[in-house]
Structures are given as C-alpha cells and as structure tokens.
Design a protein around this motif. Structure first.
Motif, PDB file in Angstrom:
ATOM      1  N   LEU A  45       0.714  -1.156   0.019  1.00  0.00           N
ATOM      2  CA  LEU A  45       0.071  -0.034   0.022  1.00  0.00           C
ATOM      3  C   LEU A  45       0.700   1.270  -0.029  1.00  0.00           C
ATOM      4  N   ILE A  46       2.201   1.200   0.689  1.00  0.00           N
ATOM      5  CA  ILE A  46       2.992   2.296   0.421  1.00  0.00           C
ATOM      6  C   ILE A  46       4.223   2.082  -0.405  1.00  0.00           C
ATOM      7  N   ASP A  47       3.986   1.305  -1.192  1.00  0.00           N
ATOM      8  CA  ASP A  47       4.950   0.835  -2.179  1.00  0.00           C
ATOM      9  C   ASP A  47       6.467   0.375  -1.428  1.00  0.00           C
ATOM     10  N   LEU A  48       6.149  -0.034  -0.280  1.00  0.00           N
ATOM     11  CA  LEU A  48       7.453  -0.553   0.255  1.00  0.00           C
ATOM     12  C   LEU A  48       8.000  -1.903  -0.085  1.00  0.00           C
ATOM     13  N   ASP A  49       9.230  -2.153  -0.460  1.00  0.00           N
ATOM     14  CA  ASP A  49       9.925  -3.350  -1.046  1.00  0.00           C
ATOM     15  C   ASP A  49       9.572  -4.377   0.077  1.00  0.00           C
ATOM     16  N   PRO A  50       9.163  -5.714   0.164  1.00  0.00           N
ATOM     17  CA  PRO A  50       8.965  -6.446   1.082  1.00  0.00           C
ATOM     18  C   PRO A  50      10.394  -7.037   1.522  1.00  0.00           C
ATOM     19  N   ASN A  51      11.333  -7.017   0.690  1.00  0.00           N
ATOM     20  CA  ASN A  51      12.589  -7.266   1.323  1.00  0.00           C
ATOM     21  C   ASN A  51      13.042  -6.260   2.355  1.00  0.00           C
ATOM     22  N   GLU A  52      12.623  -5.143   2.428  1.00  0.00           N
ATOM     23  CA  GLU A  52      13.117  -4.184   3.482  1.00  0.00           C
ATOM     24  C   GLU A  52      13.033  -4.861   4.702  1.00  0.00           C
ATOM     25  N   ALA A  53      12.000  -5.697   4.964  1.00  0.00           N
ATOM     26  CA  ALA A  53      11.696  -6.150   6.275  1.00  0.00           C
ATOM     27  C   ALA A  53      12.956  -7.103   6.760  1.00  0.00           C
ATOM     28  N   ALA A  54      13.891  -7.471   6.000  1.00  0.00           N
ATOM     29  CA  ALA A  54      14.845  -8.369   6.333  1.00  0.00           C
ATOM     30  C   ALA A  54      16.334  -7.626   6.781  1.00  0.00           C
ATOM     31  N   ARG A  55      16.182  -6.306   6.564  1.00  0.00           N
ATOM     32  CA  ARG A  55      17.191  -5.435   6.940  1.00  0.00           C
ATOM     33  C   ARG A  55      17.176  -5.214   8.419  1.00  0.00           C
ATOM     34  N   PRO A  56      18.338  -5.193   9.149  1.00  0.00           N
ATOM     35  CA  PRO A  56      18.180  -5.042  10.583  1.00  0.00           C
ATOM     36  C   PRO A  56      17.638  -3.431  11.034  1.00  0.00           C
TER      37      PRO A  56
END
Ligand code: AMP
Ligand code: MG
Length: 491
Positions: A45-56
């Motif tokens: 919904l906010i165009d956030l890359d789902p891979n970002e969740a893996a970043r510390p």
C-alpha cells in the motif's frame, strides 16, 4: 518498490496548528527489538519493498530507535464519549503518528506506531501495548480487509523483552505499525467543540474534506454535506459488521473513524453461535456495545458528532444529515443479507425468510458463519434433502420446514444451483477470525516466541472465502475452552 529511506512523506496533519497535536518522538524499548510479523500486503500500500523487512534497520525504524527520514512524528489530540460519558482529554496516549506516506497512485496512508511510549495524553498509562493485543489488532485488520470491510491495516509487529504490567500480570511489550487513510476520529472534532475552538473545528473539517471528500471543497453547504457522507459511510460500516457477525466491543466515539472504517481493535469478537445479545467485551457490564446494539450505537455516536459540528451548520441541516442513517443502513444490510441468502432480488416476504432462519439459529445455538456458508449447498429441487443445513440444527423439524420455504423461494428465481453456490461462496466466508484462533497464535507467540501461527492466519484470512482443504480445521467450531475466552479492555 521503495526502500524505507525512500518513502515519500507528506506530513499534512503535523502541519495543522499546534493545538491539534503534540510533537514528540517515540520512546524505544529498553530491550532490543525483534520482528514478530511483517505484512507484505500492507507494505504494498505504501510501495515498500517487502525485502526491506529483512534489513536490521527495519525493526529500528518501526520501534522508534531510528527516525524515518522525512517523518514528523506527533501524538494526535482528541476527546470522546466513552460508554456514554464525555471524556474531555484523550488523544494518542500510547501511539504516535510517524507521518503520512503517499503512494504512487496518490493515496495517502498514515503510519501510526502503537505502543510507542508515553505522550502528553497518556494520563496514568504507561504508553505501551502488549504483544497479545497487537496480535489481535494486526490479524483482525487483515481479516476485515479480506472480508471486504473498510479497516486500518497492520504493517508489522515489533516485539521486545521489555516487561509491561497489565491486569493479567507481566506481559511482553510490542509495537504495531498501523496504516490508515486517516486517524481522524469523531472525537477529533468533539474536542474542539467542547473547548469552543470553532475555527479549529472548521479547519479540521476542511482538512479532512480536502483529502477524502474533494468534491465537497468550496461548496457553501459543505459541512452539512460532509456530515451526511460520514453518516452514510458509518451506516454502511454498521451494516457490514452486522452482516458478517462482527462485534467491535468498544464503540466509543474516539474509536470511530471519520471515514467509516473499522479502527482501534480491542476486545472484538466474531459471532460463533448466533446470539444477538453477544457481548464480546468483558468490561462492558451493561452490554452497551452488545452485537445487536451496534446499529443504534452507530447512530448515537453520529449524534455526538453532529452535536460537535453544530457551529458549522444549522440544527435543521444536522437533523437532515442524521436522518440519512437508518435508510442507508437498512438498504445496505438488506442487500448484504440478500446476497448471503443467494437471492437475485429482494422481495418484501424475504424479511420473514431471513428472520425465520435467524430465530432458528438463535434457538439452536447454530454457528453464524457455518450456517450461512452451508446455505450455498442447499439444492433448489424439492425432493432433495437439506443435509448441509440439517447437520447444524438440533431441531430437524424446524430446519426442514424452513428449508422447504427456502427451496421454494430459490426455485421462484429460476437460477442454476451451481452458479448460485459459487456466488454465495464469495459472500459467505468459510473462515473468520474466531477468538480461539487468535488465542492459539497469541499463546505460541508469548509462551514460545513462535510466530508461525500469526503468519499462517494472516495468509489464510487474506481470502476467507476460498476452500482450503489443508486448512479445514480453521473453519471448525470453537472447542469448549474456546467458547469461554474472556477478552477485556486491557491491552
Ligand atoms: P482505547 O480504549 O485503546 O481506545 O484507549 C482509550 C484511550 O486511552 C486513548 O486515549 C489511548 O491512547 C489511551 N490508552 C490506552 N492504553 C494506554 C496506555 N497503556 N498508556 C497510555 N494511554 C493509553
Ligand atoms: Mg482508541
């Protein structure tokens, strides 16, 4: 898809006068944060890359350890009627509006961090939220969205080993990142009315209209038309709750979204066996927010909102706006129930057919969700048995008699059974977020730090209408222990 640092913030609410909010940053946990669950559908919904969740850094950003670039965090001021009584100063006592993100389609989403520490509106509260209640809110937002009901959405839950004291004892602290088109509530208006800050009242209404009701901006009678639209949206929301069997539990005016979306999930409950007087909130001794009272309470709350907007319109206009409530609710509820019964058109006598079914369900403690789901399998042929339905009722005679009427009604429309069954399977959910299902996910998370059940439910509830042979047990009736779960306001 964007990296966290590339989110496009437009902090319009923080730009409103100082009286509207308090500027402050979240208070990070005293213990290291960790990711409990991430919802890729909300991230989209906010165009956030789902891979970002893996970043510390992800948990740092979403637990207040780092400030999101471009955000301008504030706690929002509001007041409201709680259980019928006006409470002059509420506001975000444990949540902080991090800012507003605009996606590529131009939609704006508030990013709200719940459990972010004390604010000037905390009163005696510790500013924290517990893992148990964040899981409930996170899952229910997705369950409601899956059911097609307007709602806030959960982006992620961040946990920590910080201890939080509640009625039940020591619990695990957590923060929930919540997305909403707006966090403006009925109570956001009430506070300025009771403080006699009428210029702020107009400012807030114009602010909400500019973003969400652009067709009204500039019109001379815009405030009255705005109220009418809020009335109709709220009526539609109540109709949707009633049709799906959802009880909110704490319909205080500070928990009523100005956009008619479900928000502030606390001691909610989906009906198991059909009991119109169902009270899901253990703290609601008088049953003010019992299931069957929700439509009336919706009206009561709108009345409180209309009162607050009186400086902006005549009494006549306010009354006229409120008068739109009942017809909008009845029309929408009727339409939803018509679809749940699988009928192409609603005839005057269908009210009796529906009441007959509901009375039979109440008398036999039949499960609301399963009964409607099973209706799709009833064949219109008079010689066919009504097995799918029969199994749900003790009083087989009454059930058979009702089924005769129902089959007759279906035949009078002349449609094909298979087509109707398909249609009905898209409106009568197979899965709803029963309290016992959430309870299992909560127990695993809090006792074993195992979050798989949360993610499984998240995925399942995304499409609660699909048949999933591997997930059959999630459609089961609650076990005995699951019928006696006590849910209170403690969160
Ligand atoms: P709720 O019943 O969750 O809608 O909350 C009602 C009001 O109490 C809101 O103003 C909340 O911000 C506030 N509140 C609830 N829990 C806490 C807490 N633990 N600390 C501070 N404020 C709280
Ligand atoms: Mg609230």
């Amino acid at each position: 898809m964007r990296k966290i640092e590339e989110l496009q913030f437009h902090n319009t609410y923080a730009g409103l006068p100082e009286d509207f909010h308090s500027r402050l940053a979240p208070t990070p946990f005293s213990q290291p944060p960790y990711l409990v669950s991430f919802n890729a559908a909300a991230a989209a919904l906010i165009d956030l890359d789902p891979n970002e969740a893996a970043r510390p850094e992800f948990v740092d950003y979403f637990s207040g350890r780092r400030l999101l670039p471009g955000s301008d965090p504030v706690a929002m001021l509001y007041s409201g009627h709680q259980f019928g009584h006006y409470v002059p100063r509420l506001g975000d006592g444990r949540a902080i509006l991090l800012g507003e993100v605009r996606n590529r389609q131009g939609e704006k989403w508030d990013l709200h961090l719940k459990g972010a520490g004390q604010t000037p509106y905390s009163r005696d509260g510790d500013g924290r939220a517990v893992l148990r209640s964040t899981i409930r809110e996170y899952l229910c937002g997705e369950a409601m969205h899956g059911l097609g009901i307007p709602t806030t959405r959960g982006l992620c839950i961040v946990g920590s080993d910080e201890e939080v004291l509640r009625e039940e004892g020591v619990e695990t602290g957590a923060m929930l990142v919540r997305l909403a088109s707006t966090h403006v509530r009925f109570g956001s208006f009430e506070v300025f009315y009771y403080r006699r800050q009428y210029e702020h009242l107009a400012r807030l209404a114009d602010y909400v209209m500019a973003e969400h009701f652009p067709h009204l901006t500039g019109a001379g009678d815009r405030y009255a038309r705005f109220l009418t639209e809020v009335v109709v949206r709220t009526a539609h929301l109540m109709a949707k709750w009633q049709a799906v069997g959802f009880a909110h539990g704490v319909m205080n005016t500070d928990n009523m979204s100005i956009l008619g979306a479900t928000m502030d999930y606390g001691p909610f409950g989906f009906l198991d066996d059909y009991n119109p007087g169902f009270i899901c909130n253990h703290s609601d001794h008088g049953g003010r927010y019992a299931f069957h009272r929700q439509p009336d309470i919706g009206h009561w709350n709108l009345h409180a909102l209309a009162q607050a907007l009186l400086p902006l319109m005549t009494e006549e206009q306010a009354k006229e706006a409120l008068a739109a409530y009942e017809p909008a609710l009845v029309a929408h509820y009727t339409d939803l129930m018509r679809q749940k019964l699988g009928l192409e058109e609603w005839r005057p006598e269908d009210g009796d057919l529906l009441t007959g079914l509901l009375e039979m369900m109440q008398a036999d403690h039949a499960d609301y969700t399963r009964t409607f789901r099973s209706l799709g399998g009833v064949q219109s042929d008079p010689s066919s048995a009504s097995e799918p339905l029969r199994d749900l009722f003790l009083n087989r005679t009454a059930c058979d008699a009702w089924a005769v009427r129902y089959r007759e009604r279906l035949r009078s429309e002349g449609g094909r059974d298979a087509e109707r069954e398909q249609r009905m399977a898209r409106v009568n959910p197979k899965y709803v977020l029963r309290n016992y299902l959430v309870q299992v996910a909560i127990a695993q998370a809090t006792e074993k730090r195992d979050f798989t059940e949360i993610n499984r439910l998240l995925e399942l509830l995304r499409d609660p209408f699909a048949e999933r042979p591997d997930m059959e047990k999630y459609a089961a009736l609650p076990p005995d222990w699951g019928k006696r779960i006590v849910v209170s306001c403690s969160s």
